[in-house]
Scaffold this active site. Structure first.
Site, PDB file in Angstrom:
ATOM      1  N   SER A 179       0.839  -1.198   0.000  1.00 36.73           N
ATOM      2  CA  SER A 179       0.000   0.000   0.000  1.00 36.73           C
ATOM      3  C   SER A 179       0.870   1.242   0.000  1.00 36.73           C
ATOM      4  CB  SER A 179      -0.852  -0.038   1.272  1.00 36.73           C
ATOM      5  OG  SER A 179      -1.367   1.233   1.557  1.00 36.73           O
TER       6      SER A 179
ATOM      7  N   TYR B 290      -1.513  -1.054  10.965  1.00 40.24           N
ATOM      8  CA  TYR B 290      -1.793  -1.644   9.649  1.00 40.24           C
ATOM      9  C   TYR B 290      -0.624  -1.383   8.702  1.00 40.24           C
ATOM     10  CZ  TYR B 290      -3.482  -1.777   4.837  1.00 40.24           C
ATOM     11  OH  TYR B 290      -3.594  -2.015   3.490  1.00 40.24           O
TER      12      TYR B 290
ATOM     13  N   LYS C  89       2.341  -3.944   6.749  1.00 37.64           N
ATOM     14  CA  LYS C  89       2.731  -3.967   5.327  1.00 37.64           C
ATOM     15  C   LYS C  89       4.243  -3.790   5.200  1.00 37.64           C
ATOM     16  CE  LYS C  89      -1.277  -4.530   3.416  1.00 37.64           C
ATOM     17  NZ  LYS C  89      -1.598  -5.815   2.784  1.00 37.64           N
TER      18      LYS C  89
END
Ligand code: NAD
Ligand code: UFG
Length: 363
Positions: free
Chosen positions: A148, A172, A176
């Protein structure tokens, strides 16, 4: 247990020569029932791949897969299991004879990750670790990973190139980043791995059939699903989180990309990995290179749905950045891919999906 049914011969009759390579190539798609995964599975089926979805349906509905099969006129293999279950992964990789994996499975709500960080590390990081170990056991070397733009943190410069410094501002994003680092470390230890890390900007829209699309549970966090729910009457008005940013109209600017363009980027990434003569670990942005503000999006959606979308200006949302958009040049040169669908198409397709499925797949 992998259940697999192949398409009929006649469905393959008019495939172009370039696609014939993909016939019989089998791909395991973790998280394939989700928003981006379902659109990617459809593109894979249409290109002639055999596809096995590996999903625990924690944030998706199996109806999405039935609709993918309906649009494609072909069958998917489906395994209902968790990516932290190594035995199930090994069995699925072997039974499907997969030569590559696309790894979408993961939890993705930024706010939730702040309140449940351990759940995010467990699901996302442990899940990716189990997948890499299982691939190693089965000798499957090619992986396309869903990363992302969040790994760029608060942008130091725009547009964002792949060599922008990496950082994370929430759990989050950190999952990643940890997974990206894990891939880079694994590749450094064994140059046979073929990894393509795709850094998505803001996926929106839906397949133009109106049969598959984004189906968020509860109150949508993301802008476009929220706008669509206002337009369809499920919510009264949109909260615009801040109009005092240093952007042309003061509202946040993002690089919105049509989910079908994004899905096709995965096929280009697979192609690059499988055609390559050696291992690699490459990170590539998937975005359009253009930024639009929240109010640009509201106006474009109003045109698409032919009605007003009421909104209220509210204070900034914690953790939001002013602007974020990609430099898509690497995707163009390396993957021979660029986004083609306009903002208006993104909104029209999102609206078609929303109005024909006002309550998502539960409709
Ligand atoms: P989604 O929630 O619609 O799809 C994720 C899928 O993974 C769901 O079907 C879910 O059931 C499945 N899943 C989750 N945990 C699992 C587990 N432990 N085992 C098996 N299956 C599991 O999300 P999406 O929008 O399609 O996103 C796909 C990927 O792309 C995610 O990794 C996400 O972090 C990443 N991503 C999404 C966006 C976005 O805005 N949608 C942006 C950047 C990156
Ligand atoms: N916004 C509103 N009102 C809303 C929702 C969003 O004004 O109800 C605004 C936000 O403040 C922001 C813009 O719309 O300016 C886009 O917000 P989204 O929540 O749709 O998207 P983000 O860019 O904040 O985050 C998304 C994903 C993240 C991912 C990031 C970068 O949700 O997971 O893109 O890829 F990390």
């Amino acid at each position: 247990m992998v259940k697999h049914a192949r398409g009929t011969g006649t469905q393959f009759s008019n495939l172009k020569a370039s696609i014939v390579d993909s016939l019989n190539t089998s791909i395991l798609v973790t998280g394939g029932a989700g928003y981006i995964g379902s659109h990617t599975c459809l593109e894979l089926l249409r290109a002639g791949f055999r596809v096995t979805v590996f999903d625990n349906f924690s944030n998706s509905d199996s109806e999405a897969l039935r609709r993918v099969e309906r649009i494609a006129g072909k069958k998917l293999g489906v395994v209902n299991a968790d990516v932290r279950d190594r035995a199930a992964l090994v069995e699925a990789l072997r039974a499907s004879e997969a030569t590559a994996v696309i790894h979408f499975a993961g939890l993705k709500a930024v706010g939730e990750s702040v309140h449940q960080p351990l759940r995010y590390y467990d699901n996302n990081v442990v899940g990716a670790l189990c997948l890499l170990e299982s691939m190693e056991v089965c000798g499957v070397r090619s992986l396309v990973f869903s990363s992302s733009a969040t790994v760029y943190g608060d942008p130091q410069f725009l547009p964002l190139t792949e060599n922008h410094p990496l950082s994370a501002t929430n759990p989050y994003g950190r999952t990643k980043l940890v997974i990206e680092d894990m891939l880079r470390d694994a590749y450094a230890s064994n140059a046979d791995w073929r990894y393509c890390i795709l850094r998505y900007f803001n996926p929106v829209g839906a397949h133009d059939s109106g049969l598959i699309g984004e189906d968020p549970q509860g109150i949508p966090n993301n802008l476009l699903p929220f706008v669509a729910q206002v337009a369809v009457g499920r919510r009264e008005f949109l909260n615009v989180w801040g109009n005092d940013y240093e952007t042309p109209d003061g509202t946040g600017v993002r690089d919105y990309i049509h989910v079908v363009d994004l899905a096709r980027g995965h096929l280009r990434a697979l192609d690059m990995l499988q055609q390559g003569t050696s291992g690699q670990c490459t990170a590539v942005n998937l975005g359009t290179g253009r930024g639009y503000s929240v109010l640009d999006m509201v106006r474009a959606f109003e045109v698409a749905c032919g009605q007003r979308v009421p909104y209220r200006i509210e204070p900034r949302r914690a953790g939001d950045i002013a602007a974020c958009y990609s430099d898509p040049a690497l995707a163009r040169s390396l993957l021979n891919w660029s986004a083609t669908r306009t903002l208006q198409t993104m909104c029209e397709d999102a609206w078609r999906w929303q109005k024909s499925n006002p309550a998502g797949y539960a409709t």
